[in-house]
Design a protein around this motif. Structure first.
Motif, PDB file in Angstrom:
ATOM      1  N   TYR A  20       0.833  -1.204   0.000  1.00  0.00           N
ATOM      2  CA  TYR A  20       0.000   0.000   0.000  1.00  0.00           C
ATOM      3  C   TYR A  20       0.868   1.255   0.000  1.00  0.00           C
ATOM      4  O   TYR A  20       0.542   2.258  -0.650  1.00  0.00           O
ATOM      5  N   SER A  21       1.995   1.194   0.710  1.00  0.00           N
ATOM      6  CA  SER A  21       2.878   2.359   0.828  1.00  0.00           C
ATOM      7  C   SER A  21       3.737   2.583  -0.407  1.00  0.00           C
ATOM      8  O   SER A  21       4.354   3.640  -0.546  1.00  0.00           O
ATOM      9  N   SER A  69       6.718   7.067  -0.152  1.00  0.00           N
ATOM     10  CA  SER A  69       6.403   5.753   0.438  1.00  0.00           C
ATOM     11  C   SER A  69       6.533   5.799   1.952  1.00  0.00           C
ATOM     12  O   SER A  69       5.701   5.229   2.672  1.00  0.00           O
ATOM     13  N   ARG A  76       3.554   7.621   3.487  1.00  0.00           N
ATOM     14  CA  ARG A  76       2.334   6.811   3.446  1.00  0.00           C
ATOM     15  C   ARG A  76       2.388   5.696   4.495  1.00  0.00           C
ATOM     16  O   ARG A  76       1.395   5.381   5.139  1.00  0.00           O
ATOM     17  N   TYR A  77       3.576   5.137   4.651  1.00  0.00           N
ATOM     18  CA  TYR A  77       3.801   4.075   5.636  1.00  0.00           C
ATOM     19  C   TYR A  77       3.595   4.605   7.056  1.00  0.00           C
ATOM     20  O   TYR A  77       2.889   4.001   7.869  1.00  0.00           O
TER      21      TYR A  77
END
Length: 345
Positions: A185-186, A224, A227-228
């Protein structure tokens, strides 16, 4: 001549041996009542098996056994250090069990519920709670693809700990598929997942900001990382972490992973007789790359590290047979438990 044992190994006085014997008997008694059968395997394994076992950092801690006679002379002459050893001492009991099961499957019940309690060896830097020779105690269930295996293992292990005097400990639970879903997802590259997880595993020591900084210093994309980190911030605010991730990750999360974890937690909570806390922990990684699904660890307040851990490893037996067999195991840190019992009197 030296009279002290090699660093990282111990001699045991009669009172210490008595406590160790008591604990081993209590372990066998409890696990056998839960339907597990005890086996034994050699301490020496083929070096090729050990090297290909996906044992994470433990692959760097293998005590290797050199070839002998003419074979050793030829290996030295080849000037390739990888040729010098043909065997090694086992670093855990999972790889030997997988080989044992592959070799004896036709003679074993299905599913196979097994106890192993024996010595293992790691070329560790000795310190409190870390030895080079120590007893490991595992229970495993092979041949059961359902989460009944995880439920049985957690209940049996927590029942044992309760019987020997532990209360208020915490069982941390996660799923490797959830870890991978969060990484996907990230926007992290799949080939880099293990590197991301190694950094994530330091969360309890360096915190969320420390994980973000280390990911950045290792060259991961800023987008990334943000987002993580956003996922973990959302988890901190969510009442139900598993439900939050199931909704947020969507198609990035492998089907059934969240529901599987929910079912395990509900069943364990409803049936346990021991006093402990069961907690979803999205930062739980476990170091072995061979884990394929549910993973768990047990922590005791005031003691660094875990006193037990394990998980599902459905691909290990297939390395020997070419056919995957569902497998799940839970290992208690025998030496750490003895240490805590002695410290508490």
């Amino acid at each position: 001549m030296k009279i002290t044992p090699v660093k990282g190994t111990n001699d045991y006085l009669p009172a210490q041996a008595e406590l160790r014997n008591y604990l081993q008997k209590k372990i066998c008694e409890t696990y056998e009542q839960a339907g597990f059968q005890r086996i034994a395997t050699p301490i020496i394994e083929d070096i090729e098996n050990l090297d290909k076992s996906e044992g994470g950092d433990n692959l760097n801690l293998i005590f290797k056994v050199m070839k002998r006679g003419e074979k050793l002379k030829k290996a030295i002459a080849s000037q390739n250090p990888d040729n010098i050893a043909d065997m090694g001492l086992r670093y855990d009991l999972t790889l030997p069990l997988s080989r044992y099961y592959a070799n004896n499957r036709a003679s074993l019940p299905q599913p196979f519920k097994v106890i192993q309690m024996d010595r293992v060896y790691r070329a560790e830097r000795p310190q409190k709670g870390r030895l080079r020779e120590f007893i490991q105690c595992d229970i495993d269930i092979l041949g059961d693809p359902t989460n009944l295996a995880e439920i049985e293992l957690i209940l049996a292990t927590t029942t044992l700990l309760g019987k020997v005097g532990f209360k208020g400990f915490t069982v941390h639970i996660n799923d490797r598929r959830i870890l991978k879903g969060m990484a996907k997802y990230s926007g992290f590259d799949e080939a880099q997942y293990d590197e991301v997880f190694i950094i994530l595993d330091k969360m309890d020591k360096i915190g969320l900001d420390g994980v973000a900084k280390e990911l950045a210093s290792n060259g991961f994309a800023e987008e990334s990382i943000e987002r993580y980190m956003g996922l973990f911030k959302g988890l901190n605010e969510a009442e139900d972490g598993v439900a939050y991730l199931a909704e947020t990750l969507g198609d990035c999360l492998e089907g059934g992973a969240a529901e599987n974890l929910k079912q395990i937690c509900e069943a364990v909570t409803a049936t346990t007789q021991a006093s402990f806390k069961l907690q979803f922990d999205p930062t739980l990684v476990r170091g072995m790359s061979y884990y394929t699904g549910t993973i768990f660890e047990i922590g005791v307040e005031g003691f660094p590290g875990s006193i037990a851990g394990g998980g599902r490893y459905d691909k290990m037996v297939g390395k020997f047979t070419g056919q995957d067999v569902p497998a799940c195991g839970f290992s208690i840190g025998f030496e750490r438990i003895v240490l805590l019992l002695m410290e508490s009197g």
